[in-house]
Design a protein around this motif. Structure first.
Motif, PDB file in Angstrom:
ATOM      1  N   UNK A   1     -80.614  28.230 -11.112  1.00 27.52           N
ATOM      2  CA  UNK A   1     -82.054  28.180 -11.381  1.00 27.52           C
ATOM      3  C   UNK A   1     -82.839  28.571 -10.134  1.00 27.52           C
ATOM      4  N   UNK A   2     -82.397  28.028  -8.964  1.00 27.93           N
ATOM      5  CA  UNK A   2     -83.080  28.387  -7.719  1.00 27.93           C
ATOM      6  C   UNK A   2     -82.926  29.878  -7.434  1.00 27.93           C
TER       7      UNK A   2
ATOM      8  N   UNK B   1     -74.561  34.241 -19.020  1.00 32.51           N
ATOM      9  CA  UNK B   1     -76.009  34.358 -19.219  1.00 32.51           C
ATOM     10  C   UNK B   1     -76.605  35.506 -18.410  1.00 32.51           C
ATOM     11  N   UNK B   2     -75.920  36.004 -17.410  1.00 32.76           N
ATOM     12  CA  UNK B   2     -76.479  37.051 -16.567  1.00 32.76           C
ATOM     13  C   UNK B   2     -76.022  38.437 -16.921  1.00 32.76           C
TER      14      UNK B   2
ATOM     15  N   UNK C   1     -82.097  28.839 -17.752  1.00 31.05           N
ATOM     16  CA  UNK C   1     -81.226  28.044 -16.875  1.00 31.05           C
ATOM     17  C   UNK C   1     -81.769  26.635 -16.724  1.00 31.05           C
ATOM     18  N   UNK C   2     -83.109  26.504 -16.682  1.00 32.10           N
ATOM     19  CA  UNK C   2     -83.681  25.152 -16.619  1.00 32.10           C
ATOM     20  C   UNK C   2     -83.349  24.364 -17.887  1.00 32.10           C
ATOM     21  N   UNK C   3     -83.441  25.042 -19.073  1.00 26.94           N
ATOM     22  CA  UNK C   3     -83.048  24.359 -20.320  1.00 26.94           C
ATOM     23  C   UNK C   3     -81.571  23.975 -20.302  1.00 26.94           C
ATOM     24  N   UNK C   4     -80.731  24.907 -19.792  1.00 25.06           N
ATOM     25  CA  UNK C   4     -79.304  24.600 -19.686  1.00 25.06           C
ATOM     26  C   UNK C   4     -79.085  23.422 -18.748  1.00 25.06           C
ATOM     27  N   UNK C   5     -79.827  23.412 -17.641  1.00 26.10           N
ATOM     28  CA  UNK C   5     -79.718  22.291 -16.697  1.00 26.10           C
ATOM     29  C   UNK C   5     -80.079  20.984 -17.371  1.00 26.10           C
ATOM     30  N   UNK C   6     -81.169  21.014 -18.165  1.00 29.48           N
ATOM     31  CA  UNK C   6     -81.571  19.797 -18.885  1.00 29.48           C
ATOM     32  C   UNK C   6     -80.492  19.368 -19.872  1.00 29.48           C
ATOM     33  N   UNK C   7     -79.922  20.360 -20.596  1.00 28.98           N
ATOM     34  CA  UNK C   7     -78.864  20.029 -21.556  1.00 28.98           C
ATOM     35  C   UNK C   7     -77.640  19.457 -20.851  1.00 28.98           C
ATOM     36  N   UNK C   8     -77.294  20.032 -19.683  1.00 25.93           N
ATOM     37  CA  UNK C   8     -76.153  19.516 -18.926  1.00 25.93           C
ATOM     38  C   UNK C   8     -76.435  18.101 -18.437  1.00 25.93           C
ATOM     39  N   UNK C   9     -77.696  17.856 -18.040  1.00 28.80           N
ATOM     40  CA  UNK C   9     -78.057  16.501 -17.610  1.00 28.80           C
ATOM     41  C   UNK C   9     -77.878  15.522 -18.777  1.00 28.80           C
ATOM     42  N   UNK C  10     -78.344  15.917 -19.963  1.00 30.10           N
ATOM     43  CA  UNK C  10     -78.157  15.046 -21.138  1.00 30.10           C
ATOM     44  C   UNK C  10     -76.673  14.849 -21.439  1.00 30.10           C
ATOM     45  N   UNK C  11     -75.876  15.947 -21.319  1.00 23.48           N
ATOM     46  CA  UNK C  11     -74.434  15.830 -21.550  1.00 23.48           C
ATOM     47  C   UNK C  11     -73.811  14.854 -20.567  1.00 23.48           C
TER      48      UNK C  11
ATOM     49  N   UNK D   1     -71.356  21.560 -13.440  1.00 19.04           N
ATOM     50  CA  UNK D   1     -72.247  22.491 -14.138  1.00 19.04           C
ATOM     51  C   UNK D   1     -73.705  22.250 -13.772  1.00 19.04           C
ATOM     52  N   UNK D   2     -74.044  20.961 -13.611  1.00 19.98           N
ATOM     53  CA  UNK D   2     -75.438  20.643 -13.245  1.00 19.98           C
ATOM     54  C   UNK D   2     -75.768  21.225 -11.876  1.00 19.98           C
ATOM     55  N   UNK D   3     -74.837  21.053 -10.903  1.00 17.54           N
ATOM     56  CA  UNK D   3     -75.084  21.624  -9.580  1.00 17.54           C
ATOM     57  C   UNK D   3     -75.167  23.152  -9.647  1.00 17.54           C
ATOM     58  N   UNK D   4     -74.192  23.763 -10.383  1.00 11.98           N
ATOM     59  CA  UNK D   4     -74.212  25.230 -10.500  1.00 11.98           C
ATOM     60  C   UNK D   4     -75.475  25.721 -11.186  1.00 11.98           C
ATOM     61  N   UNK D   5     -75.878  25.024 -12.251  1.00 10.38           N
ATOM     62  CA  UNK D   5     -77.083  25.426 -12.964  1.00 10.38           C
ATOM     63  C   UNK D   5     -78.315  25.263 -12.091  1.00 10.38           C
ATOM     64  N   UNK D   6     -78.312  24.200 -11.256  1.00  8.00           N
ATOM     65  CA  UNK D   6     -79.456  24.003 -10.352  1.00  8.00           C
ATOM     66  C   UNK D   6     -79.523  25.130  -9.342  1.00  8.00           C
ATOM     67  N   UNK D   7     -78.336  25.486  -8.765  1.00  3.20           N
ATOM     68  CA  UNK D   7     -78.306  26.613  -7.829  1.00  3.20           C
ATOM     69  C   UNK D   7     -78.702  27.918  -8.527  1.00  3.20           C
TER      70      UNK D   7
END
Length: 588
Positions: A305-306, A433-434, A560-570, A297-303
Motif C-alpha cells: 500500500x505504501x 494484483x499488479x 490494497x487498502x481493502x485487501x489490508x482491511x480484509x487481512x486484518x479481519x482474517x 500478508x498484513x505486513x506485505x499488504x501494508x508495504x
C-alpha cells in the motif's frame, strides 16, 4: 376441612417438584415406572377379567341353585298334594302325620342334597316352624317371616330369595304358598340350599387374583429394575462422557463391551469423539498457520500500500513533467514552423537573387549605363544578404534551442524508462494484483524507448541543419564580401566591369548553391516539423498513459487498502478461532 387437606405447604410442593424432576431426569426410573405401570394395567385387566369370570360363575351357580330349588320344591309340593295328611293341621310333633311328612322330607333332603326342607305357618299369635329337617324338636319354634316369605303368601306364587346369612349358615331358599283346604294361604313350604360355596368362590377368586397380581407386579418390578439397569447403565456412562465432551474434554472414551444397539452407539460415539478431536486439532493447527500467514500478508499488504502510494505520487509527478514536455514540444513545433516559413521566404528571395544574377550576367554586355542600376541592385542585394545572414544566425540559434529541447526530451525519456522499470519492479512485488500495472509499465517503457529513438533522429537532423546553416552563413558572408567588392569595383572603374561580371557569375553559382542548401534546409525543417508533430502526439499519448497509470495506481492503492482491511479481519477471525478451539481438551 377438606379444602385444607388438599392444600400443600411450600415444603411439600418443593419435595413433590424434586421427586418429579428426579423421575424426569433418570431414564432408569422412567423405564421401571413404565414397565410397572404396564404391569399394573395388565394386572388390572387380569383382575377385572377375574371379577367378571367370578360374577359369571356365581350367576351360573345361582342358576343351578334356582333349577335345583325349583325341581325339588315341585317334588315336595306334589308329595304333599297326594297324601291325605295336611301340614297346616299338625298341632304337635308327636302326631303320626308329623313323623310321616318329616321322614319324607328327610328323604328329599338326602336325595337332593338339600340343606333344609321345612314348613312354616303364620298364625295370629306368631310365625312358627311346623316341620324342619335335621331338628328333633322343631314344631312350634318361632321363626319370623322374611320379606320373600311374606311376598310368596301375598302374591300367591313361588319366591326365590337372594343369598343370605343367618344363624344356621349361608343359604339360598325357595318359598311356595301353603294352602289350606278352603284355599287360604296359611304358610309356606320352603327348601334351603347351602350357598356358602358362592361367596367362598368369590373370596377364593378375589384372593387368587390379588395374590397373582401382587406376584406379577413384584416379579415384573424386579425384572423391570434389572432390565432398566442393564439398558441405562451404558446410557448413563455415555451421558457422562457426552457431558465431558460438551464441556470440551475430548480425551475420555466410552467403554461399553456390548454387541447390541447400545454397543454400536458407544462405538459410533467413540468414532465421533476421535473425528471431533482430529477436527479440533486440525482447526487449531490451521488457525495458527492462518494467524501467522495473515500477519505476514498484513505486513506485505501494508508495504505494498505504501509502495502503491509512492508509485501514484511518482506517476502524478511524471504526468506533470510530461505535460510540461508536451507544452514545450508544442511551442518548439510552433517555432520550427515559423523558421520553416522564414526559410521558405529566404529561399524565394534567393531564387529572385538567382534570377537577378542571371539577368545581370545577360545584360552586363549592354554597357556602362547599367552600372548604376547594377550598383543599386547590388545595394539591394547587400541588404538582402544582410537579412539572409541574420536569418541564418536566427536559424542557428533556433537549431541550438531545438538541440537543448531534444536533450530535455532525451532526459525525460530516460527518466520515464527508469520509472517504468521501477513500476515493473513494484508490480512484480505486488504479485497477482499488479499484473495490469506491469502491462501499463511495459507500454510506458516502449513509449520511452520510442521517444529516445525519435529524439536521437531529431538530434541527427538538427545537427545536419546546423551544419547546413553554417555553410549558408559562410556562403552569405562570401556573397556579402563579393557584393562589397563589386560595389568597390563599380565605384572605382568601369574597366573592372568584367571583373564584376565574373564576380556576378561566381555570385550566381553561389546563389545556386545557396538555393540548393536552402531547399535542403526547408526539406529538413519540414521533416523536423513532422517529427516534432509525431513527438507531440507521442508525448500526448504518453501523458494520457501516465494519467491512466496514475489512476490505476490510485485504484490499486485503494484495492490494497481493502485487501489490508480484509487481512486484518482474517487475522482477528483466526485469533477468535484459536480462542474457541483452546476451550477443547485433546490428547497430544
Amino acid at each position: 376441612m377438606a379444602a385444607q387437606t388438599l392444600k400443600l405447604s411450600g415444603k411439600d410442593k418443593l419435595f413433590s417438584k424434586k421427586i418429579t424432576n428426579w423421575v424426569r431426569e433418570h431414564i432408569a426410573v422412567k423405564m421401571t415406572l413404565s414397565i410397572v405401570l404396564l404391569l399394573l394395567v395388565v394386572s388390572s385387566a387380569f383382575s377385572f377379567s377375574g371379577y367378571w369370570i367370578s360374577k359369571k360363575l356365581t350367576m351360573k351357580l345361582e342358576d343351578q341353585f334356582v333349577l335345583r330349588l325349583t325341581s325339588n320344591i315341585q317334588n315336595v309340593s306334589n308329595y304333599l298334594a297326594v297324601i291325605p295328611e295336611r301340614p297346616e293341621e299338625i298341632t304337635d310333633s308327636k302326631q303320626p302325620a308329623h313323623a310321616k311328612i318329616k321322614k319324607q322330607f328327610e328323604e328329599f333332603k338326602k336325595q337332593g342334597t338339600l340343606e333344609n326342607v321345612f314348613v312354616l305357618t303364620k298364625t295370629p299369635q306368631k310365625d312358627q316352624i311346623v316341620l324342619l329337617t335335621g331338628v328333633d324338636d322343631d314344631y312350634g319354634t318361632e321363626y319370623p317371616f322374611t320379606p320373600e316369605m311374606n311376598a310368596a303368601i301375598t302374591e300367591d306364587k313361588p319366591m326365590i330369595s337372594n343369598i343370605y346369612k343367618d344363624e344356621y349358615g349361608i343359604h339360598k331358599s325357595i318359598f311356595v304358598p301353603l294352602r289350606s283346604k278352603n284355599g287360604e294361604n296359611v304358610g309356606i313350604i320352603g327348601i334351603d340350599l347351602d350357598a356358602s360355596i358362592i361367596p367362598k368362590t368369590k373370596q377364593d377368586m378375589f384372593w387368587t387374583t390379588l395374590i397373582i397380581t401382587l406376584i406379577v407386579v413384584a416379579a415384573g418390578s424386579c425384572i423391570a429394575y434389572f432390565i432398566s439397569q442393564s439398558v441405562t447403565k451404558p446410557v448413563v456412562q455415555l451421558m457422562r462422557v457426552t457431558e465431558k465432551v460438551a464441556s470440551g474434554y475430548l480425551t475420555e472414551p466410552v467403554s461399553v463391551d456390548r454387541i447390541d444397539e447400545l454397543g454400536k452407539l458407544a462405538g459410533a460415539f467413540n468414532e465421533m469423539r476421535r473425528n471431533l478431536e482430529t477436527l479440533i486439532r486440525q482447526m487449531y493447527d490451521s488457525s495458527q498457520i492462518i494467524t501467522q500467514t495473515s500477519e505476514q500478508l498484513y505486513q506485505s499488504a501494508d508495504e505494498s500500500s505504501s509502495s502503491a502510494g509512492l508509485v501514484a505520487v511518482s506517476m502524478n509527478t511524471m504526468y506533470d513533467g510530461v505535460a510540461e514536455v508536451v507544452t514545450s514540444i508544442s511551442e518548439s513545433t510552433h517555432s520550427i514552423v515559423e523558421i520553416n516559413s522564414e526559410l521558405t521566404e529566404v529561399t524565394t528571395e534567393v531564387k529572385e537573387m538567382q534570377e537577378m544574377a542571371h539577368k545581370v550576367g545577360a545584360q552586363s554586355f549592354d554597357g556602362q549605363q547599367l552600372v548604376e542600376k547594377t550598383l543599386h541592385q547590388m545595394n539591394v542585394i547587400q541588404n538582402e544578404m544582410k537579412q539572409s545572414q541574420e536569418a541564418a544566425l536566427q536559424l542557428g540559434n533556433r537549431s541550438k534551442e531545438i538541440g537543448a529541447i531534444i536533450n530535455i526530451i532525451t532526459e525525460i525519456a530516460q527518466q520515464t524508462n527508469l520509472l517504468a522499470l521501477n513500476a515493473s519492479i513494484e508490480a512484480a512485488r505486488v504479485g497477482e494484483q499488479g499484473k495490469g500495472f506491469a502491462v501499463v509499465a511495459g507500454e510506458v517503457k516502449k513509449l520511452a524507448e520510442q521517444s529516445t529513438q525519435a529524439a536521437s533522429s531529431i538530434t541527427e537532423l538538427v545537427s545536419g541543419t546546423q551544419k547546413d546553416s553554417h555553410l549558408v552563413m559562410q556562403s552569405i558572408a562570401q556573397g556579402n564580401h563579393a557584393v562589397e567588392q563589386g560595389q568597390t569595383w563599380i565605384n572605382d572603374t568601369y574597366e573592372n566591369f568584367k571583373v564584376i561580371f565574373n564576380g556576378i557569375s561566381v555570385f550566381s553559382d553561389r546563389t545556386d548553391h545557396l538555393l540548393d542548401t536552402l531547399e535542403r534546409a526547408v526539406r529538413s525543417f519540414e521533416i523536423i516539423s513532422r517529427m516534432m508533430q509525431k513527438i507531440s502526439g507521442i508525448t500526448e499519448q504518453q501523458s494520457t498513459g501516465y494519467e491512466e497509470v496514475a489512476a490505476a495506481a490510485e485504484e490499486q492503492s485503494a484495492s490494497i487498502e481493502e485487501i489490508t482491511s480484509a487481512i486484518r479481519q482474517l487475522s482477528e477471525m483466526s485469533v477468535e478461532l484459536q480462542k474457541s478451539v483452546k476451550s477443547f481438551k485433546i490428547s497430544h
